[in-house]
Design a protein around this motif. Structure first.
Motif, PDB file in Angstrom:
ATOM      1  N   UNK A   1       0.833  -1.217   0.000  1.00 38.18           N
ATOM      2  CA  UNK A   1       0.000   0.000   0.000  1.00 38.18           C
ATOM      3  C   UNK A   1       0.860   1.257   0.000  1.00 38.18           C
ATOM      4  N   UNK A   2       1.933   1.236   0.797  1.00 41.02           N
ATOM      5  CA  UNK A   2       2.822   2.402   0.836  1.00 41.02           C
ATOM      6  C   UNK A   2       3.518   2.581  -0.516  1.00 41.02           C
ATOM      7  N   UNK A   3       3.938   1.463  -1.118  1.00 38.45           N
ATOM      8  CA  UNK A   3       4.610   1.537  -2.417  1.00 38.45           C
ATOM      9  C   UNK A   3       3.687   2.027  -3.525  1.00 38.45           C
ATOM     10  N   UNK A   4       2.371   1.861  -3.334  1.00 40.82           N
ATOM     11  CA  UNK A   4       1.412   2.311  -4.337  1.00 40.82           C
ATOM     12  C   UNK A   4       1.109   3.807  -4.224  1.00 40.82           C
ATOM     13  N   UNK A   5       1.644   4.450  -3.202  1.00 36.79           N
ATOM     14  CA  UNK A   5       1.455   5.891  -3.023  1.00 36.79           C
ATOM     15  C   UNK A   5       2.493   6.658  -3.842  1.00 36.79           C
ATOM     16  N   UNK A   6       2.167   7.864  -4.208  1.00 38.62           N
ATOM     17  CA  UNK A   6       3.145   8.733  -4.866  1.00 38.62           C
ATOM     18  C   UNK A   6       4.099   9.275  -3.815  1.00 38.62           C
ATOM     19  N   UNK A   7       5.283   9.754  -4.225  1.00 42.48           N
ATOM     20  CA  UNK A   7       6.209  10.350  -3.247  1.00 42.48           C
ATOM     21  C   UNK A   7       5.547  11.459  -2.434  1.00 42.48           C
ATOM     22  N   UNK A   8       4.701  12.266  -3.079  1.00 41.35           N
ATOM     23  CA  UNK A   8       4.027  13.364  -2.369  1.00 41.35           C
ATOM     24  C   UNK A   8       3.065  12.818  -1.324  1.00 41.35           C
ATOM     25  N   UNK A   9       2.375  11.723  -1.643  1.00 41.35           N
ATOM     26  CA  UNK A   9       1.424  11.135  -0.689  1.00 41.35           C
ATOM     27  C   UNK A   9       2.143  10.518   0.497  1.00 41.35           C
ATOM     28  N   UNK A  10       3.275   9.888   0.234  1.00 36.13           N
ATOM     29  CA  UNK A  10       4.027   9.292   1.345  1.00 36.13           C
ATOM     30  C   UNK A  10       4.555  10.363   2.296  1.00 36.13           C
ATOM     31  N   UNK A  11       4.958  11.494   1.712  1.00 43.96           N
ATOM     32  CA  UNK A  11       5.504  12.582   2.529  1.00 43.96           C
ATOM     33  C   UNK A  11       4.418  13.377   3.225  1.00 43.96           C
ATOM     34  N   UNK A  12       3.207  13.378   2.676  1.00 49.74           N
ATOM     35  CA  UNK A  12       2.109  14.157   3.252  1.00 49.74           C
ATOM     36  C   UNK A  12       0.840  13.309   3.256  1.00 49.74           C
ATOM     37  N   UNK A  13       0.641  12.477   4.260  1.00 49.55           N
ATOM     38  CA  UNK A  13      -0.518  11.578   4.323  1.00 49.55           C
ATOM     39  C   UNK A  13      -1.856  12.297   4.218  1.00 49.55           C
ATOM     40  N   UNK A  14      -1.907  13.572   4.603  1.00 53.88           N
ATOM     41  CA  UNK A  14      -3.176  14.307   4.574  1.00 53.88           C
ATOM     42  C   UNK A  14      -3.691  14.521   3.152  1.00 53.88           C
ATOM     43  N   UNK A  15      -2.844  14.304   2.146  1.00 53.50           N
ATOM     44  CA  UNK A  15      -3.256  14.456   0.752  1.00 53.50           C
ATOM     45  C   UNK A  15      -4.176  13.320   0.300  1.00 53.50           C
ATOM     46  N   UNK A  16      -4.145  12.212   0.991  1.00 53.15           N
ATOM     47  CA  UNK A  16      -4.809  10.999   0.513  1.00 53.15           C
ATOM     48  C   UNK A  16      -6.312  11.053   0.781  1.00 53.15           C
ATOM     49  N   UNK A  17      -7.071  11.413  -0.274  1.00 49.24           N
ATOM     50  CA  UNK A  17      -8.522  11.477  -0.187  1.00 49.24           C
ATOM     51  C   UNK A  17      -9.135  10.176  -0.718  1.00 49.24           C
TER      52      UNK A  17
ATOM     53  N   UNK B   1      -3.572  -0.493  -6.861  1.00 52.81           N
ATOM     54  CA  UNK B   1      -2.143  -0.694  -7.096  1.00 52.81           C
ATOM     55  C   UNK B   1      -1.537  -1.731  -6.174  1.00 52.81           C
ATOM     56  N   UNK B   2      -2.079  -1.872  -4.960  1.00 48.25           N
ATOM     57  CA  UNK B   2      -1.539  -2.821  -3.968  1.00 48.25           C
ATOM     58  C   UNK B   2      -2.236  -4.170  -4.017  1.00 48.25           C
ATOM     59  N   UNK B   3      -3.290  -4.280  -4.857  1.00 44.82           N
ATOM     60  CA  UNK B   3      -4.047  -5.531  -4.904  1.00 44.82           C
ATOM     61  C   UNK B   3      -4.857  -5.738  -3.644  1.00 44.82           C
ATOM     62  N   UNK B   4      -5.334  -4.634  -3.058  1.00 46.54           N
ATOM     63  CA  UNK B   4      -6.089  -4.687  -1.807  1.00 46.54           C
ATOM     64  C   UNK B   4      -7.494  -4.131  -2.005  1.00 46.54           C
ATOM     65  N   UNK B   5      -8.350  -4.367  -1.015  1.00 44.43           N
ATOM     66  CA  UNK B   5      -9.684  -3.777  -1.013  1.00 44.43           C
ATOM     67  C   UNK B   5      -9.589  -2.367  -0.450  1.00 44.43           C
ATOM     68  N   UNK B   6     -10.544  -1.524  -0.815  1.00 41.95           N
ATOM     69  CA  UNK B   6     -10.566  -0.155  -0.300  1.00 41.95           C
ATOM     70  C   UNK B   6     -10.693  -0.153   1.223  1.00 41.95           C
ATOM     71  N   UNK B   7     -11.400  -1.186   1.778  1.00 39.28           N
ATOM     72  CA  UNK B   7     -11.545  -1.282   3.239  1.00 39.28           C
ATOM     73  C   UNK B   7     -10.189  -1.512   3.914  1.00 39.28           C
ATOM     74  N   UNK B   8      -9.288  -2.247   3.233  1.00 41.09           N
ATOM     75  CA  UNK B   8      -7.948  -2.472   3.790  1.00 41.09           C
ATOM     76  C   UNK B   8      -7.176  -1.165   3.890  1.00 41.09           C
ATOM     77  N   UNK B   9      -7.282  -0.356   2.828  1.00 39.62           N
ATOM     78  CA  UNK B   9      -6.589   0.936   2.818  1.00 39.62           C
ATOM     79  C   UNK B   9      -7.176   1.853   3.876  1.00 39.62           C
ATOM     80  N   UNK B  10      -8.507   1.874   3.991  1.00 39.46           N
ATOM     81  CA  UNK B  10      -9.158   2.731   4.990  1.00 39.46           C
ATOM     82  C   UNK B  10      -8.735   2.342   6.409  1.00 39.46           C
ATOM     83  N   UNK B  11      -8.676   1.035   6.659  1.00 39.20           N
ATOM     84  CA  UNK B  11      -8.269   0.566   7.995  1.00 39.20           C
ATOM     85  C   UNK B  11      -6.823   0.947   8.292  1.00 39.20           C
ATOM     86  N   UNK B  12      -5.952   0.756   7.290  1.00 40.83           N
ATOM     87  CA  UNK B  12      -4.542   1.105   7.472  1.00 40.83           C
ATOM     88  C   UNK B  12      -4.380   2.599   7.728  1.00 40.83           C
TER      89      UNK B  12
END
Length: 440
Positions: A375-391, A401-412
């Motif tokens: 999931x972290x690798x599927x983020x852009x450099x800007x998203x990794x540096x600024x988590x608040x960007x992730x809408x 990109x991570x082969x995960x469900x949206x619920x997995x990303x939301x939980x993480x």
């Protein structure tokens, strides 16, 4: 590791729960259960009886201490006797000579070649040495290839002569090269057999006579139980080795070899090895192992592993980011990678007092972090540096990109934010952020 033995000993100590004092009757009952537990762990009966006789004598000789219950007193006595049985204190390698020659011996399948690579890595990273690995197994072609692969993974040169069938000559030539090229450690991986035989013994004895090693380490598969102890005795009679290495301690081992090999051959256990990763090699500390057998954990080893992975400069940078509430996904991923280098997750949890018992039946995979890293690798450099960007839309893209469900990303994301909030609260406590700092 030692799970069955640990459970049986715990059950034995329960015989004393609720007892107000030590007596001949309750001690005899407890000691009988301890002896059974040791025999079931593949400890020779004679050794088990001698061990429990000592425990019984010490328990009955103890003065009554009102602050300590009989069961607590018995645990302490057994811990001390286990440590004594396994050698009491750690024994370091003799690596003062230049070059220091270390001869590795043992049966085929015991893990000699893998251990040779682990030892080279340990001496290179922990002792700042320049090791040379030597492929002196002239019978198993795959052993040379395996050693070269291991050497490549840790950046250590491997000396080999694939066409030469004279192990003594290979070892002597390797030492000449080591002296000429400034290597201060020479680790010689010798041939093994499926069982002890005269050809193998004569060959390794001849190598020893030719190169006069400072250390001869006998590598033994701890899963073979009492057979390992018998094999160690046969090798020691011929080689007079300087130390023992126990491999595969993360397997389904009953523990008899670890407990009695020192008693049988009167040579120290110097290392324990678990898994295939080349950084999973630990110096053997008898007292720490006794604590782990009795479910007391091993915080000292856990801290030492952490110190080996986290240096002071990293810790200061991390502390600064935490203080400024700038801890991001790049930092989080870096911490995960450092933790993974410390060894098996289940093994690490087992070092925490009280936790080992709770996780013994859980299937904890060392791949547990892969989903998070994906999931972290599927983020852009800007998203990794600024988590608040992730809408919401970015979360969908990350999940795909991570082969995960949206619920997995939301939980993480939720868990990560909770961790950041905790760090923010720590900043408000005087000296709080320092409490989060890993010291190197």
């Amino acid at each position: 590791m030692f799970e069955s033995l640990s459970e049986r000993l715990e059950s034995a100590f329960k015989q004393l729960k609720g007892e107000g004092r030590i007596s001949e009757i309750n001690v005899a009952t407890t000691v009988k259960e301890i002896r059974r537990a040791l025999v079931d762990a593949d400890v020779n009966y004679k050794i088990a009886k001698e061990f429990t006789d000592k425990v019984k004598d010490k328990a009955l000789g103890e003065k009554v201490i009102t602050a300590i219950s009989p069961s607590q007193l018995m645990v302490k006595i057994v811990k001390d006797e286990l440590a004594e049985l396994m050698g009491n204190t750690e024994v370091e390698l003799d690596i003062k000579a230049n070059p220091t020659v270390i001869l590795i011996a043992g049966l085929q399948g015991s893990g000699k070649t893998t251990f040779s690579g682990k030892l080279a890595n340990f001496l290179k990273t922990q002792k700042n040495k320049k090791p040379l690995l030597v492929a002196a197994d002239i019978y198993r072609p795959a052993a040379i290839d395996q050693l070269k692969v291991l050497g490549g993974q840790i950046g250590v040169e491997v000396y080999s002569e694939p066409e030469n069938k004279n192990a003594v000559q290979i070892a002597e030539n390797a030492i000449k090269q080591a002296k000429a090229q400034g290597y201060n450690i020479v680790i010689i991986d010798t041939a093994g057999r499926l069982a002890v035989d005269e050809v193998m013994m004569t060959e390794v004895a001849n190598v020893k006579a030719a190169v006069q090693p400072q250390e001869i380490l006998f590598v033994v598969d701890s899963m073979t139980g009492q057979d390992a102890v018998n094999t160690a005795k046969a090798f020691n009679d011929r080689l007079d080795f300087t130390g023992v290495v126990l491999t595969k301690l993360d397997g389904d081992t009953r523990g008899g070899a670890a407990l009695t090999i020192k008693y049988t051959v009167n040579k120290p256990i110097k290392f324990v090895s678990m898994g295939e990763k080349l950084d999973t090699l630990d110096v053997f500390y008898p007292e720490r192992m006794a604590q782990r057998i009795l479910g007391m954990g091993d915080i000292t080893t856990l801290v030492e592993r952490a110190q080996a992975q986290f240096n002071e400069e990293q810790a200061k940078k991390l502390e600064k980011k935490i203080r400024q509430n700038q801890f991001d996904f790049d930092d989080f991923k870096e911490q995960l990678q450092q933790i993974k280098k410390m060894g098996s997750i289940k093994d690490l949890l087992g070092m925490i007092p009280g936790v080992g018992k709770a996780v013994k039946d859980l299937d904890i995979s060392d791949d547990s972090f892969k989903g998070i890293e994906a999931m972290i690798n599927s983020m852009t450099p800007a998203e990794r540096a600024n988590p608040d960007l992730i809408d919401g839309s970015r979360r969908k893209r990350i999940a795909k990109g991570a082969g995960k469900e949206i619920t997995d990303v939301n939980q993480f994301m939720k868990q990560f934010e909770q961790m950041r909030q905790m760090m923010k609260m720590m900043n408000k406590i005087p000296g709080g952020a320092k409490g989060l700092k890993m010291r190197g």
